[in-house]
Design a protein around this motif. Sequence first.
Motif, PDB file in Angstrom:
ATOM      1  N   MET A   1      12.193  44.409 -45.182  1.00  0.00           N
ATOM      2  CA  MET A   1      10.865  44.930 -45.469  1.00  0.00           C
ATOM      3  C   MET A   1       9.799  43.842 -45.320  1.00  0.00           C
ATOM      4  N   ASN A   2       9.961  42.992 -44.335  1.00  0.00           N
ATOM      5  CA  ASN A   2       8.982  41.917 -44.174  1.00  0.00           C
ATOM      6  C   ASN A   2       7.836  42.382 -43.269  1.00  0.00           C
ATOM      7  N   PHE A   3       6.614  42.002 -43.617  1.00  0.00           N
ATOM      8  CA  PHE A   3       5.454  42.283 -42.778  1.00  0.00           C
ATOM      9  C   PHE A   3       4.427  41.191 -42.978  1.00  0.00           C
ATOM     10  N   THR A   4       3.668  40.941 -41.927  1.00  0.00           N
ATOM     11  CA  THR A   4       2.650  39.899 -42.001  1.00  0.00           C
ATOM     12  C   THR A   4       1.249  40.410 -41.663  1.00  0.00           C
ATOM     13  N   ASN A   5       1.172  41.636 -41.179  1.00  0.00           N
ATOM     14  CA  ASN A   5      -0.148  42.203 -40.875  1.00  0.00           C
ATOM     15  C   ASN A   5      -0.126  43.722 -41.119  1.00  0.00           C
ATOM     16  N   GLY A   6      -1.276  44.327 -40.896  1.00  0.00           N
ATOM     17  CA  GLY A   6      -1.393  45.748 -41.180  1.00  0.00           C
ATOM     18  C   GLY A   6      -0.515  46.610 -40.298  1.00  0.00           C
ATOM     19  N   LYS A   7      -0.425  46.263 -39.023  1.00  0.00           N
ATOM     20  CA  LYS A   7       0.386  47.068 -38.101  1.00  0.00           C
ATOM     21  C   LYS A   7       1.850  47.068 -38.515  1.00  0.00           C
ATOM     22  N   GLU A   8       2.355  45.883 -38.847  1.00  0.00           N
ATOM     23  CA  GLU A   8       3.759  45.801 -39.262  1.00  0.00           C
ATOM     24  C   GLU A   8       3.989  46.588 -40.555  1.00  0.00           C
ATOM     25  N   LEU A   9       3.014  46.537 -41.449  1.00  0.00           N
ATOM     26  CA  LEU A   9       3.136  47.296 -42.700  1.00  0.00           C
ATOM     27  C   LEU A   9       3.194  48.800 -42.414  1.00  0.00           C
ATOM     28  N   LEU A  10       2.300  49.269 -41.558  1.00  0.00           N
ATOM     29  CA  LEU A  10       2.297  50.703 -41.225  1.00  0.00           C
ATOM     30  C   LEU A  10       3.577  51.109 -40.511  1.00  0.00           C
ATOM     31  N   ASP A  11       4.078  50.254 -39.632  1.00  0.00           N
ATOM     32  CA  ASP A  11       5.335  50.556 -38.933  1.00  0.00           C
ATOM     33  C   ASP A  11       6.478  50.743 -39.932  1.00  0.00           C
ATOM     34  N   LEU A  12       6.533  49.879 -40.929  1.00  0.00           N
ATOM     35  CA  LEU A  12       7.584  49.988 -41.945  1.00  0.00           C
ATOM     36  C   LEU A  12       7.413  51.259 -42.774  1.00  0.00           C
ATOM     37  N   CYS A  13       6.180  51.556 -43.142  1.00  0.00           N
ATOM     38  CA  CYS A  13       5.916  52.772 -43.924  1.00  0.00           C
ATOM     39  C   CYS A  13       6.359  54.009 -43.145  1.00  0.00           C
ATOM     40  N   ASN A  14       5.990  54.051 -41.873  1.00  0.00           N
ATOM     41  CA  ASN A  14       6.326  55.228 -41.061  1.00  0.00           C
ATOM     42  C   ASN A  14       7.821  55.302 -40.763  1.00  0.00           C
ATOM     43  N   LYS A  15       8.437  54.153 -40.477  1.00  0.00           N
ATOM     44  CA  LYS A  15       9.870  54.121 -40.140  1.00  0.00           C
ATOM     45  C   LYS A  15      10.729  54.598 -41.311  1.00  0.00           C
ATOM     46  N   HIS A  16      10.366  54.152 -42.519  1.00  0.00           N
ATOM     47  CA  HIS A  16      11.191  54.467 -43.691  1.00  0.00           C
ATOM     48  C   HIS A  16      10.598  55.593 -44.546  1.00  0.00           C
ATOM     49  N   ASN A  17       9.493  56.177 -44.059  1.00  0.00           N
ATOM     50  CA  ASN A  17       8.818  57.247 -44.796  1.00  0.00           C
ATOM     51  C   ASN A  17       8.488  56.819 -46.228  1.00  0.00           C
ATOM     52  N   LYS A  18       7.883  55.666 -46.337  1.00  0.00           N
ATOM     53  CA  LYS A  18       7.535  55.112 -47.660  1.00  0.00           C
ATOM     54  C   LYS A  18       6.046  54.859 -47.757  1.00  0.00           C
ATOM     55  N   LYS A  19       5.567  54.813 -48.980  1.00  0.00           N
ATOM     56  CA  LYS A  19       4.187  54.443 -49.228  1.00  0.00           C
ATOM     57  C   LYS A  19       4.057  52.917 -49.208  1.00  0.00           C
ATOM     58  N   ILE A  20       2.809  52.459 -49.176  1.00  0.00           N
ATOM     59  CA  ILE A  20       2.588  51.009 -49.111  1.00  0.00           C
ATOM     60  C   ILE A  20       3.190  50.307 -50.325  1.00  0.00           C
ATOM     61  N   TYR A  21       3.007  50.881 -51.509  1.00  0.00           N
ATOM     62  CA  TYR A  21       3.509  50.195 -52.702  1.00  0.00           C
ATOM     63  C   TYR A  21       5.032  50.084 -52.681  1.00  0.00           C
ATOM     64  N   GLU A  22       5.707  51.060 -52.077  1.00  0.00           N
ATOM     65  CA  GLU A  22       7.168  51.013 -52.024  1.00  0.00           C
ATOM     66  C   GLU A  22       7.647  49.907 -51.086  1.00  0.00           C
ATOM     67  N   VAL A  23       6.956  49.763 -49.967  1.00  0.00           N
ATOM     68  CA  VAL A  23       7.319  48.690 -49.025  1.00  0.00           C
ATOM     69  C   VAL A  23       7.023  47.327 -49.645  1.00  0.00           C
ATOM     70  N   MET A  24       5.860  47.210 -50.297  1.00  0.00           N
ATOM     71  CA  MET A  24       5.483  45.934 -50.913  1.00  0.00           C
ATOM     72  C   MET A  24       6.449  45.560 -52.035  1.00  0.00           C
ATOM     73  N   LEU A  25       6.849  46.543 -52.792  1.00  0.00           N
ATOM     74  CA  LEU A  25       7.784  46.291 -53.890  1.00  0.00           C
ATOM     75  C   LEU A  25       9.118  45.781 -53.344  1.00  0.00           C
ATOM     76  N   ALA A  26       9.592  46.395 -52.278  1.00  0.00           N
ATOM     77  CA  ALA A  26      10.855  45.960 -51.668  1.00  0.00           C
ATOM     78  C   ALA A  26      10.728  44.541 -51.132  1.00  0.00           C
ATOM     79  N   LYS A  27       9.565  44.241 -50.531  1.00  0.00           N
ATOM     80  CA  LYS A  27       9.345  42.883 -50.019  1.00  0.00           C
ATOM     81  C   LYS A  27       9.346  41.873 -51.162  1.00  0.00           C
ATOM     82  N   GLU A  28       8.682  42.218 -52.259  1.00  0.00           N
ATOM     83  CA  GLU A  28       8.590  41.304 -53.402  1.00  0.00           C
ATOM     84  C   GLU A  28       9.963  41.066 -54.033  1.00  0.00           C
ATOM     85  N   VAL A  29      10.784  42.101 -54.059  1.00  0.00           N
ATOM     86  CA  VAL A  29      12.151  41.939 -54.585  1.00  0.00           C
ATOM     87  C   VAL A  29      12.910  40.917 -53.734  1.00  0.00           C
ATOM     88  N   GLU A  30      12.769  41.045 -52.411  1.00  0.00           N
ATOM     89  CA  GLU A  30      13.455  40.119 -51.504  1.00  0.00           C
ATOM     90  C   GLU A  30      12.945  38.691 -51.668  1.00  0.00           C
TER      91      GLU A  30
END
Length: 291
Positions: A1-30
């Motif tokens: 769940m790593n991302f460094t910019n907005g595009k990568e964040l949106l790609d992860l959200c769309n790929k895993h069908n998750k909201k931004i907070y869910e992706v960020m939370l997973a990144k923070e756990v890692e």
Amino acid sequence: MNFTNGKELLDLCNKHNKKIYEVMLAKEVELSGLSEEEIRDKMRESLEIMKSAVNSGLNEEVKSLSGLIGGEGKKIKKRRDTHKPVCGLVMSKAISSAMAVLEVNAAMGRIVAAPTAGSCGIIPGTLITMQEEFGLEDEDIINALITASAIGMIITKNATVAGAEGGCQAETGSAAGMAAGAVVELMGGTPEASLSAASMCIKNILGLVCDPIAGLVEVPCQTRNAMGAANALICAEIALSGVSSIIPFDEVVDTMYKVGRSIPFELRETALGGLADTPTGRKIQKQVLGE
């Protein structure tokens, strides 16, 4: 769940069908090695500090050490109690709360510097108002804070949130962008809409200088926090209505950084230009600092 910019964040959200907070939370756990609950507990502590600062600024006698600000948020609340607010109830609450938190900061009280002390009123001003007006739970606001942190992290990584480096656009603009994105997700908007709102917030104040009178984060910072809260709510409403930013979030962040670097150093938190260099600004500086 790593991302460094907005595009990568949106790609992860769309790929895993998750909201931004869910992706960020997973990144923070890692990154941190902490559990989701431990991260939420830390964010819960931040939320309580934000709530306490809003409450203190709106209901107690708060005065900055310089005496320049204090009690302004309370005055707006008092007027709201007896008059119909010109800008509507939600906006009035948000701006008074944002100003109140900045007052607490100037009085050396406890605040959350999200992303900086100079912009500390914008996120609590907007999100705590949203919680009160829409009857949201603390867990909803914690999710919103995590969403805001994702946007702030991207700005920090690719540009700056420091007024000394990028002008006030980098401080209040970033905070407003973080808050706007969080409000959109809080209200059921898509990740794309969240970043659109953040983009529009930053675009709205491109070029805003950082010119604190006497070098203190008080004036004009206080009312610019109010403007930031209003900016966040306006852009959230626009994005939730289906209006998108023509310029993508990452390009807006890049632009903000380029504009910030082109701002003369006198207008980047040095108290050498702008309002700090007016006759009244210099007079106040002598009174406060004895210079």
